[in-house]
Structures are given as structure tokens and as C-alpha cells.
Design a protein around this motif. Structure first.
Motif, PDB file in Angstrom:
ATOM      1  N   ASP A  15       0.658  -1.030  -0.056  1.00 38.56           N
ATOM      2  CA  ASP A  15      -0.363  -0.010  -0.100  1.00 38.56           C
ATOM      3  C   ASP A  15       0.461   1.419  -0.091  1.00 38.56           C
ATOM      4  O   ASP A  15       0.250   2.116  -0.990  1.00 38.56           O
ATOM      5  N   ARG A  17       4.175   1.642  -1.282  1.00 40.45           N
ATOM      6  CA  ARG A  17       4.285   1.854  -3.012  1.00 40.45           C
ATOM      7  C   ARG A  17       3.148   2.285  -4.031  1.00 40.45           C
ATOM      8  O   ARG A  17       3.495   3.252  -4.462  1.00 40.45           O
ATOM      9  N   SER A  18       2.275   1.854  -4.006  1.00 44.01           N
ATOM     10  CA  SER A  18       0.998   2.652  -4.231  1.00 44.01           C
ATOM     11  C   SER A  18      -0.084   1.895  -4.388  1.00 44.01           C
ATOM     12  O   SER A  18      -0.446   0.402  -3.908  1.00 44.01           O
ATOM     13  N   PRO A  19      -1.034   1.874  -4.310  1.00 41.71           N
ATOM     14  CA  PRO A  19      -2.867   1.295  -4.193  1.00 41.71           C
ATOM     15  C   PRO A  19      -2.828  -0.436  -5.197  1.00 41.71           C
ATOM     16  O   PRO A  19      -3.590  -1.061  -4.610  1.00 41.71           O
ATOM     17  N   LYS A  20      -2.569   0.072  -6.037  1.00 41.44           N
ATOM     18  CA  LYS A  20      -2.548  -0.875  -7.681  1.00 41.44           C
ATOM     19  C   LYS A  20      -1.567  -2.120  -6.740  1.00 41.44           C
ATOM     20  O   LYS A  20      -2.221  -3.648  -6.875  1.00 41.44           O
ATOM     21  N   ALA A  21      -0.447  -2.010  -6.021  1.00 43.04           N
ATOM     22  CA  ALA A  21       0.684  -2.749  -5.470  1.00 43.04           C
ATOM     23  C   ALA A  21      -0.687  -3.808  -4.570  1.00 43.04           C
ATOM     24  O   ALA A  21       0.001  -4.525  -4.106  1.00 43.04           O
ATOM     25  N   THR A  24      -2.930  -5.410  -5.596  1.00 43.69           N
ATOM     26  CA  THR A  24      -2.386  -6.811  -6.286  1.00 43.69           C
ATOM     27  C   THR A  24      -2.314  -8.165  -5.065  1.00 43.69           C
ATOM     28  O   THR A  24      -2.068  -9.271  -5.558  1.00 43.69           O
ATOM     29  N   TYR A  60      -7.144  -0.722 -11.869  1.00 39.40           N
ATOM     30  CA  TYR A  60      -6.125  -0.959 -11.727  1.00 39.40           C
ATOM     31  C   TYR A  60      -4.747  -1.325 -12.440  1.00 39.40           C
ATOM     32  O   TYR A  60      -3.642  -1.059 -13.061  1.00 39.40           O
TER      33      TYR A  60
END
Length: 62
Positions: A15, A17-21, A24, A60
Motif C-alpha cells: 500500500d 508503494r501504490s494502491p495497485k500494489a 495485487t 488498476y
């Protein structure tokens, strides 16, 4: 790292690092939990959550 703290720490790092990570890693956690279930129960769970997961994936991957 003990098993009970692995996923929460891993998700928190992702979280950051990024919302996408983060999304995932949450899907990875779900996949690992469903892998240990009875195949009939796991298939039913995937069918019930499949549409929601697809929306998250589409969001994402854009």
C-alpha cells in the motif's frame, strides 16, 4: 517473519508503494487462502467474488 504477521505487513508495504500494489497483494492473499479450501467451496467463492475482483483488476490495469 511469522505466518500470522506476514500478510498484514506485506500488504501495508505494498500500500505504501501504490494502491495497485496493495490491491495485487490482497488478491494474492485471497488466492493463497482459497487454495487451502475444499475445491467445491473454493470454486463457489471464486464465482461469487469474480465480478468484484474483475472490477478491481480493471481499475488498476488502466
Amino acid at each position: 517473519m511469522s505466518g500470522s504477521t506476514y500478510w498484514p505487513k506485506e500488504i501495508k508495504r505494498a500500500d505504501g508503494r501504490s494502491p495497485k500494489a496493495g490491491a495485487t497483494r490482497r488478491m494474492d492473499r485471497l488466492r493463497s487462502n482459497l487454495r487451502n479450501l475444499d475445491p467445491v467451496v473454493a470454486n463457489r467463492a471464486w464465482a461469487e467474488i469474480g465480478e468484484a475482483l474483475q472490477r478491481i483488476t480493471d481499475r488498476y490495469t488502466q
